[in-house]
Write a protein that holds these residues in place. Structure first.
Motif, PDB file in Angstrom:
ATOM      1  N   PRO A 172       3.211  15.904  -6.004  1.00  0.00           N
ATOM      2  CA  PRO A 172       2.839  14.869  -5.040  1.00  0.00           C
ATOM      3  C   PRO A 172       3.796  13.680  -5.112  1.00  0.00           C
ATOM      4  O   PRO A 172       4.387  13.394  -6.158  1.00  0.00           O
ATOM      5  CB  PRO A 172       1.426  14.471  -5.478  1.00  0.00           C
ATOM      6  N   LEU A 173       3.924  12.982  -3.978  1.00  0.00           N
ATOM      7  CA  LEU A 173       4.861  11.863  -3.895  1.00  0.00           C
ATOM      8  C   LEU A 173       4.162  10.675  -3.258  1.00  0.00           C
ATOM      9  O   LEU A 173       3.406  10.828  -2.300  1.00  0.00           O
ATOM     10  CB  LEU A 173       6.073  12.272  -3.041  1.00  0.00           C
ATOM     11  N   ASP A 174       4.422   9.478  -3.788  1.00  0.00           N
ATOM     12  CA  ASP A 174       3.877   8.243  -3.233  1.00  0.00           C
ATOM     13  C   ASP A 174       4.994   7.456  -2.569  1.00  0.00           C
ATOM     14  O   ASP A 174       6.033   7.173  -3.190  1.00  0.00           O
ATOM     15  CB  ASP A 174       3.230   7.387  -4.328  1.00  0.00           C
ATOM     16  N   LEU A 175       4.772   7.078  -1.301  1.00  0.00           N
ATOM     17  CA  LEU A 175       5.767   6.333  -0.532  1.00  0.00           C
ATOM     18  C   LEU A 175       5.184   4.990  -0.102  1.00  0.00           C
ATOM     19  O   LEU A 175       4.050   4.929   0.366  1.00  0.00           O
ATOM     20  CB  LEU A 175       6.186   7.113   0.719  1.00  0.00           C
ATOM     21  N   GLN A 176       5.962   3.936  -0.245  1.00  0.00           N
ATOM     22  CA  GLN A 176       5.492   2.619   0.174  1.00  0.00           C
ATOM     23  C   GLN A 176       5.431   2.539   1.695  1.00  0.00           C
ATOM     24  O   GLN A 176       6.347   2.967   2.390  1.00  0.00           O
ATOM     25  CB  GLN A 176       6.416   1.527  -0.361  1.00  0.00           C
ATOM     26  N   GLN A 192       6.133  18.438   8.957  1.00  0.00           N
ATOM     27  CA  GLN A 192       4.746  17.988   8.855  1.00  0.00           C
ATOM     28  C   GLN A 192       4.247  18.045   7.413  1.00  0.00           C
ATOM     29  O   GLN A 192       4.638  18.935   6.650  1.00  0.00           O
ATOM     30  CB  GLN A 192       3.838  18.856   9.737  1.00  0.00           C
ATOM     31  N   TYR A 193       3.399  17.084   7.074  1.00  0.00           N
ATOM     32  CA  TYR A 193       2.706  17.050   5.790  1.00  0.00           C
ATOM     33  C   TYR A 193       1.220  16.907   6.091  1.00  0.00           C
ATOM     34  O   TYR A 193       0.804  15.947   6.747  1.00  0.00           O
ATOM     35  CB  TYR A 193       3.228  15.896   4.927  1.00  0.00           C
ATOM     36  N   GLN A 194       0.433  17.863   5.627  1.00  0.00           N
ATOM     37  CA  GLN A 194      -0.960  17.969   6.034  1.00  0.00           C
ATOM     38  C   GLN A 194      -1.919  17.158   5.170  1.00  0.00           C
ATOM     39  O   GLN A 194      -3.011  16.806   5.624  1.00  0.00           O
ATOM     40  CB  GLN A 194      -1.389  19.445   6.015  1.00  0.00           C
ATOM     41  N   ARG A 195      -1.546  16.867   3.937  1.00  0.00           N
ATOM     42  CA  ARG A 195      -2.482  16.222   3.002  1.00  0.00           C
ATOM     43  C   ARG A 195      -1.942  14.861   2.581  1.00  0.00           C
ATOM     44  O   ARG A 195      -1.375  14.702   1.510  1.00  0.00           O
ATOM     45  CB  ARG A 195      -2.714  17.128   1.796  1.00  0.00           C
ATOM     46  N   CYS A 196      -2.123  13.890   3.453  1.00  0.00           N
ATOM     47  CA  CYS A 196      -1.634  12.534   3.200  1.00  0.00           C
ATOM     48  C   CYS A 196      -2.815  11.567   3.167  1.00  0.00           C
ATOM     49  O   CYS A 196      -3.786  11.736   3.900  1.00  0.00           O
ATOM     50  CB  CYS A 196      -0.642  12.105   4.276  1.00  0.00           C
ATOM     51  N   SER A 197      -2.701  10.551   2.343  1.00  0.00           N
ATOM     52  CA  SER A 197      -3.783   9.569   2.237  1.00  0.00           C
ATOM     53  C   SER A 197      -3.215   8.193   1.895  1.00  0.00           C
ATOM     54  O   SER A 197      -2.188   8.079   1.224  1.00  0.00           O
ATOM     55  CB  SER A 197      -4.805   9.991   1.175  1.00  0.00           C
ATOM     56  N   ILE A 243       0.861  -1.178   0.000  1.00  0.00           N
ATOM     57  CA  ILE A 243       0.000   0.000   0.000  1.00  0.00           C
ATOM     58  C   ILE A 243       0.902   1.234   0.000  1.00  0.00           C
ATOM     59  O   ILE A 243       2.047   1.193   0.467  1.00  0.00           O
ATOM     60  CB  ILE A 243      -0.958   0.026   1.206  1.00  0.00           C
ATOM     61  N   MET A 244       0.392   2.326  -0.545  1.00  0.00           N
ATOM     62  CA  MET A 244       1.180   3.536  -0.731  1.00  0.00           C
ATOM     63  C   MET A 244       0.558   4.701   0.033  1.00  0.00           C
ATOM     64  O   MET A 244      -0.665   4.804   0.154  1.00  0.00           O
ATOM     65  CB  MET A 244       1.283   3.899  -2.215  1.00  0.00           C
ATOM     66  N   CYS A 245       1.432   5.555   0.547  1.00  0.00           N
ATOM     67  CA  CYS A 245       0.992   6.794   1.179  1.00  0.00           C
ATOM     68  C   CYS A 245       1.196   7.930   0.182  1.00  0.00           C
ATOM     69  O   CYS A 245       2.323   8.197  -0.258  1.00  0.00           O
ATOM     70  CB  CYS A 245       1.796   7.052   2.452  1.00  0.00           C
ATOM     71  N   HIS A 246       0.110   8.592  -0.165  1.00  0.00           N
ATOM     72  CA  HIS A 246       0.144   9.681  -1.131  1.00  0.00           C
ATOM     73  C   HIS A 246       0.306  11.006  -0.373  1.00  0.00           C
ATOM     74  O   HIS A 246      -0.567  11.400   0.406  1.00  0.00           O
ATOM     75  CB  HIS A 246      -1.148   9.695  -1.950  1.00  0.00           C
ATOM     76  N   VAL A 247       1.441  11.661  -0.571  1.00  0.00           N
ATOM     77  CA  VAL A 247       1.732  12.942   0.082  1.00  0.00           C
ATOM     78  C   VAL A 247       1.424  14.047  -0.926  1.00  0.00           C
ATOM     79  O   VAL A 247       2.248  14.385  -1.771  1.00  0.00           O
ATOM     80  CB  VAL A 247       3.187  13.016   0.560  1.00  0.00           C
TER      81      VAL A 247
END
Length: 253
Positions: A155-159, A185-190, A144-148
């Motif tokens: 935007p950046l996707d991190l595993q 801090q990163y405010q918009r992560c999903s 699964i990926m965390c979308h920053v």
């Protein structure tokens, strides 16, 4: 990401109270650091605002002089960056007990005929003696990926390496990836927690851990804590973690 520690975090009820895990007595601090030195544990020291690091060992903890001596690094350029850094973050996990503290600028000294670093003993040491939240590793084969979304420029996707109610451990795409400094801090992560839904919220970087993967490549794993996570998102994580745990037990049987 090939396989090769999530730090403490926050829950929806507010930030983790680190006061009860903080050593502030010089005697306690020296005793704990001496134990790390005597056991020869490796310590990571982040300098240059978290952009560079060295792996080292404590050589001497002097309570009377209030100083800490640690080993010289293998890379000359990194050593010079360490000497120029005004703020250094020390992290290690002896016997699973996470230890973290901050010192001021280091100076070069001669220790038993070879160069070494010396800093003033820290005023406080955080010693986390247990994990605050049950965490579980996410599937490697179906990551699964965390979308920053608010990462600078694009935007950046991190595993995601592991997850808990406290936060996430994430792989950086490269050890030199800009940003993700301690405290940032990163405010918009999903994160899409299949099949339960999308986890959305803010993250704060609490930990950076350099690792060597099984294929020999260097990588960096970061620990991020959730900020003000609502109960609906906590329920989502609980469902996802519960599902992974059931799958893991089924495979063991």
């Amino acid at each position: 990401m090939s396989e090769e520690k999530r730090p403490g975090g926050t829950s929806g009820s507010g930030p983790l109270d680190l006061a009860k895990y903080t050593l502030s007595s010089p005697l306690e601090i020296a005793h704990h650091l001496k134990a790390i030195a005597n056991q020869g544990h490796m310590v990571t020291v982040f300098s240059n605002k978290g952009k560079t690091f060295i792996l080292t060992r404590f050589l001497l903890v002097d309570l009377n002089a209030k100083t800490l001596v640690f080993d010289w690094g293998s890379d000359p350029a990194t050593n010079q960056q360490m000497l120029a850094s005004e703020r250094n973050v020390f992290v290690c996990s002896p016997d699973g007990v996470k230890t973290q503290f901050i010192t001021g600028q280091a100076r070069q000294i001669d220790y038993e005929g070879r160069p070494a670093f010396e800093v003033a003993l820290p005023e406080q040491v955080i010693k986390l003696q247990r994990r605050e939240f049950f965490r579980i590793r996410t599937p490697v084969g179906n990551p699964i990926m965390c979308h920053v979304a608010d990462y600078p420029d694009a935007p950046l996707d991190l595993q995601v390496f592991d997850i808990s109610l406290g936060g996430l451990a994430l792989w950086l795409p490269a050890p030199t990836t800009p940003g993700f400094d301690l405290g940032q801090q990163y405010q918009r992560c999903s994160v899409e927690l299949r099949p339960f839904g999308q986890l959305s919220g803010a993250l704060e970087i609490r930990h950076r851990l350099p690792v060597t993967l099984r294929n020999g490549q260097d990588a960096v794993r970061i620990g991020a804590t959730f900020l003000g996570l609502p109960s609906s998102m906590e329920n989502l994580i609980q469902k996802y973690v519960g599902q992974l745990e059931r799958e893991r037990r089924a495979m063991m049987r």
